[in-house]
Design a protein around this motif. Structure first.
Motif, mmCIF file in Angstrom:
data_model
loop_
_atom_site.group_PDB
_atom_site.id
_atom_site.type_symbol
_atom_site.label_atom_id
_atom_site.label_comp_id
_atom_site.label_asym_id
_atom_site.label_seq_id
_atom_site.Cartn_x
_atom_site.Cartn_y
_atom_site.Cartn_z
ATOM 1 N N ARG A 162 0.733 -1.315 -0.046
ATOM 2 C CA ARG A 162 0.067 0.038 0.095
ATOM 3 C C ARG A 162 0.736 1.098 -0.064
ATOM 4 O O ARG A 162 0.530 2.336 -0.648
ATOM 5 N N ALA B 168 -11.777 -2.879 -1.853
ATOM 6 C CA ALA B 168 -10.967 -1.785 -0.696
ATOM 7 C C ALA B 168 -9.462 -1.493 -1.444
ATOM 8 O O ALA B 168 -9.112 -0.262 -1.442
ATOM 9 N N THR B 169 -8.760 -2.469 -2.063
ATOM 10 C CA THR B 169 -7.353 -2.052 -2.799
ATOM 11 C C THR B 169 -7.565 -1.432 -3.945
ATOM 12 O O THR B 169 -6.942 -0.137 -3.997
ATOM 13 N N ASP C 84 -1.540 -7.251 -3.588
ATOM 14 C CA ASP C 84 -2.547 -7.199 -2.631
ATOM 15 C C ASP C 84 -3.664 -8.179 -2.957
ATOM 16 O O ASP C 84 -4.231 -8.854 -2.158
ATOM 17 N N SER D 238 1.043 3.800 -3.135
ATOM 18 C CA SER D 238 0.866 5.315 -2.985
ATOM 19 C C SER D 238 1.810 6.207 -3.364
ATOM 20 O O SER D 238 1.557 7.103 -4.165
ATOM 21 N N GLU E 127 -10.019 0.751 -4.522
ATOM 22 C CA GLU E 127 -10.464 2.407 -4.309
ATOM 23 C C GLU E 127 -9.258 2.783 -3.677
ATOM 24 O O GLU E 127 -9.235 4.192 -3.910
ATOM 25 N N ASN E 128 -8.386 2.063 -3.079
ATOM 26 C CA ASN E 128 -7.190 2.941 -2.333
ATOM 27 C C ASN E 128 -6.287 3.441 -3.449
ATOM 28 O O ASN E 128 -5.531 4.302 -3.358
#
Length: 552
Positions: A15, A514-515, A483, A19, A517-518
């Motif tokens: 993550r 969730a991955t 992920d 990012s 969206e992140n």
């Protein structure tokens, strides 16, 4: 770290670096704190361990006996490098690289057997040919992704040549961690060598119209089975009586579980029907689910980039996998790839599917080198057959590209090494090393008479790898792939422990969303749409379906 801590760390690190690759601020203290705790990142100063700084190639390279197939392949690689043809990629790379004699290339490799190739063969031979030294930095797979990123952030110029899984290419290219090779290719390469790649593998280093590396490891799953068991008259008679059909190598996943259970019922405890590497984080769970799910008609995401796992196809896939587990050798769910190989070589199981070294180990070829001493001698040599996995769409599980680190202080020298190492004659010799784990990926590898002489069934083994690539499926190539795959591993592990398959699928689906969206739904959708264009992304666009199948 224990297995759970390692998996949690991998997910957290993924993550963070994703990012950063999106250009967002990151908690670099996360990378620093966990990296220092696990030895993944340098505390200060140079990142290369002292043992890796030893002169790997101080002694001259010793080639194998020239009367053996491997010796002949090495001699051919040496001749191509020193005599030509002069327009060949190996010869041109060597001649151009001599101007960089005395420099040192730092190259990452997966820790263990993979690293024996550059330590024992290609690195020393390259130094003999060009005067360029090499330092091999062995890393476990998570570090092979994170460490180039962390060193790029630090601006350390720590690496020159990177061994990378194809799924990482988009993120590392967009993040400026790796450099495109197109200009170097146009300057130095014999372009015919690009056409020698099997079509499944040719496109893997490409992204946004550029080439970001050389594909270098055909990690295609295949089915390996005991011919003597499937040809046994008594077993065939019993199977015919019970199921009213012939005992055959299974073509569907339902038949696979049925055949495995039948053999277990008939032959246990001496032989069990099958075995799998189902241990958490092995990573057999994710590969097996991906190949079966797609062969059963599943898709990973819908048109809106929502995960599409929790459905009848997902349940069917997990139920088939559970049935195969029940038919397998005791302890099946705690096996990793090496322990599965050990059970197979000792004659304990009748079927297995895994990476290509299985075939070489089965024939006893790999064990001819002391580096493979941890693998048992084969008790099944001459008894093994090869087939495409049930369902007809085997997973190309990981594989490696050689890539150029964008911060390399010797970029042209690094590029020339990659061109030379991946050229047809040199790569053939590397794939034939008994102790290394590089697997055939060029058309010329599959057609090689020298490789075909390594063991009696080698021509059939090579043909099956080629045919499997014709219908094979790729791991998703996009940011966050690790992920998504870790979610599948956790999902499967929970089902083996008794969780309801649909509930486990719903949990994995929520984690996937969730991955996504992140990382950004729109950007992930764009990456996924690019992935779907690749040959082998789905059963509907395999190499064979696209009319590009290689016929041997």
């Amino acid at each position: 770290m224990n297995d759970r801590e390692r998996r949690d760390f991998e997910a957290g690190l993924a993550r963070e670096v994703d990012s950063w690759l999106r250009g967002e601020p990151t908690r670099r203290d996360f990378i620093k704190r966990f990296g220092q705790a696990t030895g993944m990142l340098a505390l200060s100063g140079a990142v290369l361990p002292p043992f890796a700084r030893s002169a790997l190639a101080q002694s001259k390279m010793q080639l194998e006996d020239p009367n053996t197939p491997l010796g002949k392949a090495q001699a051919a690689a040496l001749k191509a490098s020193t005599e030509g043809p002069t327009d060949g990629s190996a010869y041109r790379a060597v001649e151009a690289a001599k101007q960089y004699s005395g420099v040192n290339l730092n190259m990452t490799y997966e820790a263990g057997l993979q690293a024996l190739d550059p330590r024992n063969f290609s690195g020393p031979l390259w130094q003999d040919l060009t005067g360029i030294k090499s330092t091999v930095v062995e890393l476990p797979p998570p570090d092979m992704y994170s460490k180039p990123i962390s060193e790029h952030i630090a601006g350390s110029s720590a690496y020159d040549v990177l061994d990378l899984q194809p799924q990482w290419t988009p993120a590392l290219a967009d993040g400026g961690v790796i450099a495109p090779l197109d200009d170097y290719i146009a300057k130095y390469m014999n372009m015919a060598d690009l056409e020698d790649y099997h079509p499944l593998y040719k496109a893997l280093p490409t992204y946004k119209g550029k080439i970001w590396g050389f594909f270098d490891d055909g990690d295609m799953f295949a089915l390996y089975y005991r011919k003597d068991i499937f040809e046994d008259p008594k077993l065939n008679e019993a199977y015919q009586a019970k199921f009213n059909k012939k005992l055959e190598v299974p073509k569907t996943w339902e038949d696979y579980a049925q055949v495995a259970q039948f053999i277990t019922d008939q032959m246990a405890p001496n032989v069990y029907g099958a075995g799998h590497f189902r241990k958490a984080a092995s990573p057999g769970n994710q590969f097996d689910f991906m190949q079966q799910f797609r062969a059963n008609g599943g898709r990973f995401f819908d048109e809106n980039m929502k995960a599409d796992l929790a459905n009848e196809i997902g349940v069917r896939t997990l139920e088939n996998m559970k049935a195969a587990n029940a038919a397998s050798i005791p302890g099946n769910n705690e096996l990793d790839a090496v322990s599965l190989w050990a059970a197979w070589l000792q004659g304990k199981i009748a079927m297995m599917y895994s990476w290509p070294p299985t075939g070489r180990m089965s024939a006893g070829y790999s064990q001819s080198d002391k580096a493979i001493s941890f693998i048992p001698q084969s008790s099944i040599a001459g008894k093994v057959g090869y087939a495409i996995v049930p369902g007809g769409h085997p997973e190309h599980a990981f594989g490696f590209n050689k890539a150029l680190a964008a911060d390399s202080e010797n970029p042209e020298a690094a590029y020339l090494f990659m061109q030379w190492a991946c050229s047809p004659p040199v790569s053939l010799a590397r794939c034939m090393l008994p102790y290394a784990l590089r697997d055939p990926y060029r058309i010329s590898h599959f057609k090689s008479e020298l490789y075909g002489e390594l063991f009696p069934s080698a021509p059939e083994y090579l043909a099956n790898l080629n045919n499997s690539a014709n219908v094979g499926l790729l791991d998703p190539i996009m940011p966050g792939a690790q992920d998504y795959q870790l979610s599948l591993d956790r999902m499967a592990t929970s089902v083996w422990a008794g969780a309801d398959p649909m509930e486990a699928l719903k949990t994995a689906e929520a984690e996937w969303n969730a991955t996504t969206e992140n990382l950004g739904v729109d950007s992930q959708k764009a990456f996924y749409e690019e992935f779907l264009k690749l040959p082998g992304a789905t059963p509907d666009n395999t190499v064979e379906k696209l009319g590009m199948a290689v016929q041997l």
